[in-house]
Design a protein around this motif. Structure first.
Motif, PDB file in Angstrom:
ATOM      1  N   PRO A 118       0.806  -1.223   0.000  1.00 19.19           N
ATOM      2  CA  PRO A 118       0.000   0.000   0.000  1.00 19.19           C
ATOM      3  C   PRO A 118       0.838   1.272   0.000  1.00 19.19           C
ATOM      4  O   PRO A 118       0.394   2.300  -0.528  1.00 19.19           O
ATOM      5  N   ALA A 119       2.035   1.224   0.567  1.00 14.41           N
ATOM      6  CA  ALA A 119       2.896   2.423   0.558  1.00 14.41           C
ATOM      7  C   ALA A 119       3.337   2.746  -0.876  1.00 14.41           C
ATOM      8  O   ALA A 119       3.362   3.914  -1.270  1.00 14.41           O
ATOM      9  N   PHE A 120       3.683   1.724  -1.649  1.00 19.36           N
ATOM     10  CA  PHE A 120       3.990   1.948  -3.068  1.00 19.36           C
ATOM     11  C   PHE A 120       2.766   2.553  -3.757  1.00 19.36           C
ATOM     12  O   PHE A 120       2.883   3.545  -4.488  1.00 19.36           O
ATOM     13  N   ASN A 121       1.595   1.956  -3.532  1.00 19.27           N
ATOM     14  CA  ASN A 121       0.392   2.427  -4.232  1.00 19.27           C
ATOM     15  C   ASN A 121       0.076   3.881  -3.888  1.00 19.27           C
ATOM     16  O   ASN A 121      -0.329   4.656  -4.756  1.00 19.27           O
ATOM     17  N   ARG A 122       0.266   4.263  -2.621  1.00 17.45           N
ATOM     18  CA  ARG A 122       0.023   5.654  -2.229  1.00 17.45           C
ATOM     19  C   ARG A 122       0.982   6.587  -2.957  1.00 17.45           C
ATOM     20  O   ARG A 122       0.590   7.660  -3.430  1.00 17.45           O
ATOM     21  N   ALA A 123       2.235   6.184  -3.056  1.00 17.92           N
ATOM     22  CA  ALA A 123       3.237   7.022  -3.751  1.00 17.92           C
ATOM     23  C   ALA A 123       2.864   7.162  -5.229  1.00 17.92           C
ATOM     24  O   ALA A 123       2.984   8.252  -5.800  1.00 17.92           O
ATOM     25  N   LEU A 125       0.116   8.733 -11.104  1.00 16.66           N
ATOM     26  CA  LEU A 125       0.395   7.610 -12.010  1.00 16.66           C
ATOM     27  C   LEU A 125      -0.730   6.576 -11.923  1.00 16.66           C
ATOM     28  O   LEU A 125      -1.332   6.405 -10.860  1.00 16.66           O
ATOM     29  N   ASP A 126      -0.990   5.861 -13.004  1.00 20.31           N
ATOM     30  CA  ASP A 126      -2.065   4.862 -12.976  1.00 20.31           C
ATOM     31  C   ASP A 126      -1.498   3.474 -12.643  1.00 20.31           C
ATOM     32  O   ASP A 126      -2.035   2.460 -13.050  1.00 20.31           O
ATOM     33  N   TRP A 127      -0.404   3.420 -11.914  1.00 22.27           N
ATOM     34  CA  TRP A 127       0.177   2.143 -11.512  1.00 22.27           C
ATOM     35  C   TRP A 127      -0.539   1.724 -10.232  1.00 22.27           C
ATOM     36  O   TRP A 127      -0.694   2.516  -9.312  1.00 22.27           O
ATOM     37  N   HIS A 128      -0.941   0.452 -10.174  1.00 27.74           N
ATOM     38  CA  HIS A 128      -1.543  -0.063  -8.946  1.00 27.74           C
ATOM     39  C   HIS A 128      -1.144  -1.530  -8.785  1.00 27.74           C
ATOM     40  O   HIS A 128      -1.327  -2.315  -9.698  1.00 27.74           O
ATOM     41  N   LYS A 159       7.389   6.595  -1.044  1.00 25.57           N
ATOM     42  CA  LYS A 159       6.958   5.275  -0.549  1.00 25.57           C
ATOM     43  C   LYS A 159       7.539   5.012   0.839  1.00 25.57           C
ATOM     44  O   LYS A 159       6.834   4.533   1.749  1.00 25.57           O
ATOM     45  N   THR A 160       8.801   5.355   1.043  1.00 26.65           N
ATOM     46  CA  THR A 160       9.440   5.144   2.355  1.00 26.65           C
ATOM     47  C   THR A 160       8.734   5.990   3.421  1.00 26.65           C
ATOM     48  O   THR A 160       8.500   5.539   4.550  1.00 26.65           O
ATOM     49  N   ARG A 161       8.353   7.226   3.039  1.00 23.75           N
ATOM     50  CA  ARG A 161       7.633   8.102   3.981  1.00 23.75           C
ATOM     51  C   ARG A 161       6.302   7.465   4.370  1.00 23.75           C
ATOM     52  O   ARG A 161       5.967   7.351   5.553  1.00 23.75           O
ATOM     53  N   HIS A 162       5.537   7.016   3.382  1.00 22.43           N
ATOM     54  CA  HIS A 162       4.241   6.392   3.681  1.00 22.43           C
ATOM     55  C   HIS A 162       4.424   5.141   4.547  1.00 22.43           C
ATOM     56  O   HIS A 162       3.669   4.907   5.488  1.00 22.43           O
ATOM     57  N   TYR A 163       5.425   4.352   4.203  1.00 25.82           N
ATOM     58  CA  TYR A 163       5.631   3.088   4.915  1.00 25.82           C
ATOM     59  C   TYR A 163       6.036   3.339   6.368  1.00 25.82           C
ATOM     60  O   TYR A 163       5.485   2.734   7.293  1.00 25.82           O
TER      61      TYR A 163
END
Ligand code: XBP
Ligand code: MG
Length: 252
Positions: free
Chosen positions: A23-28, A34-37, A84-88
């Motif tokens: 989920p941290a990647f997805n939030r970033a 970006l439409d990456w999920h 991503k690191t921040r979200h994680y």
């Protein structure tokens, strides 16, 4: 003589991948428009590549051949990974990801017996600090004498480099240590460095090839949630992988 235990982090100390890193990647990605999920199943495939920055590149190469790299693509990867690191780490700070069953028990037993503890992981150092501080104890990082993490070696797991780095800093040879892993890439890395290895599987790694492990379990176990041996010697009536069993595995 067994002198030190060297632990992998993601999947081994805690189940961080599905509900933490993913989920941290997805939030970033969302934040960057970006439409990456990455859904749960896709993420399981992407785990074949270790390291978050490497994983993003692999995703684009293999799953998004349509993607046109911007001129500043390398910077984009670095920016996305920092987000991503921040979200994680923010997620970890809420205590969202507990240690796996038996991890705290074994770490405490090992410390009490004077064994040295270390970490060998592909993940970013800030992720390790956050997990140890919020899921182990405020002084959790100080339990580990050496923490080898992230880009400190250029070749990530399955290369043995991170384990060799940690062994070097501990000043120990592989036959004085045991490694703890959850994945085939991790096991290749630890075995490549000559370490006997305990594997605890998780939902993403259950079907991996663990033929080279000293023992394979569903968890390290504790009295409330006993361990089951999936391959290797029996626990001889104990509810969990304790130090006496570890010493026997090491000596075998
Ligand atoms: C697991 C990994 C890491 C994390 C993401 O490493 O492969 O890449 O998924 O971490 P290990 P970063 O099991 O060796 O701890 O995004 O910080 O790279
Ligand atoms: Mg792992």
């Amino acid at each position: 003589m067994l002198q030190a235990l060297i632990f992998d982090v993601d999947g081994t100390l805690a189940d961080t991948e599905r509900d933490g890193h993913r989920p941290a990647f997805n939030r970033a990605f969302e934040e960057a428009g970006l439409d990456w999920h990455w859904d749960v199943a896709l993420y399981g495939e992407l785990l074949a590549v270790t390291g978050g920055k490497e994983r993003m590149r692999h995703y684009l190469n293999c799953y998004r051949p349509d993607y046109r790299q911007p001129a500043d693509f390398n910077d984009l990867v670095i920016r996305l990974h920092a987000a991503k690191t921040r979200h994680y780490t923010e997620m970890l700070a809420t205590g969202a990801i507990p240690l796996r069953g038996g991890v705290r028990r074994l770490l405490a037993e090992a410390r009490a017996a004077g064994l040295r503890l270390a970490i060998a992981t592909t993940t970013t150092p800030a992720n390790v600090s956050a997990l140890l501080a919020h899921s182990l104890s405020a002084d959790g990082e100080s339990w580990f004498e050496v923490i080898g993490a992230g880009d400190v070696v250029p070749a990530k797991k399955p290369a043995p480099d991170i384990y060799n780095y940690v062994l070097d800093r501990l000043g120990l040879s592989p036959n004085e240590c045991l490694a703890f892993e959850d994945s085939e890439n991790g096991l290749k890395s630890s075995r490549g460095a000559g370490l006997k290895t305990v594997v605890t599987v998780n939902d993403y790694t259950r079907d991996h090839d663990f033929g080279a492990a000293a023992i394979v379990l569903d968890r390290l176990g504790d009295p409330a949630m006993p361990a089951t041996v999936l391959a290797g010697p029996a626990l001889n009536g104990s509810c969990c992988l304790d130090l006496s069993t570890l010493r026997k595995l090491h000596a075998a």
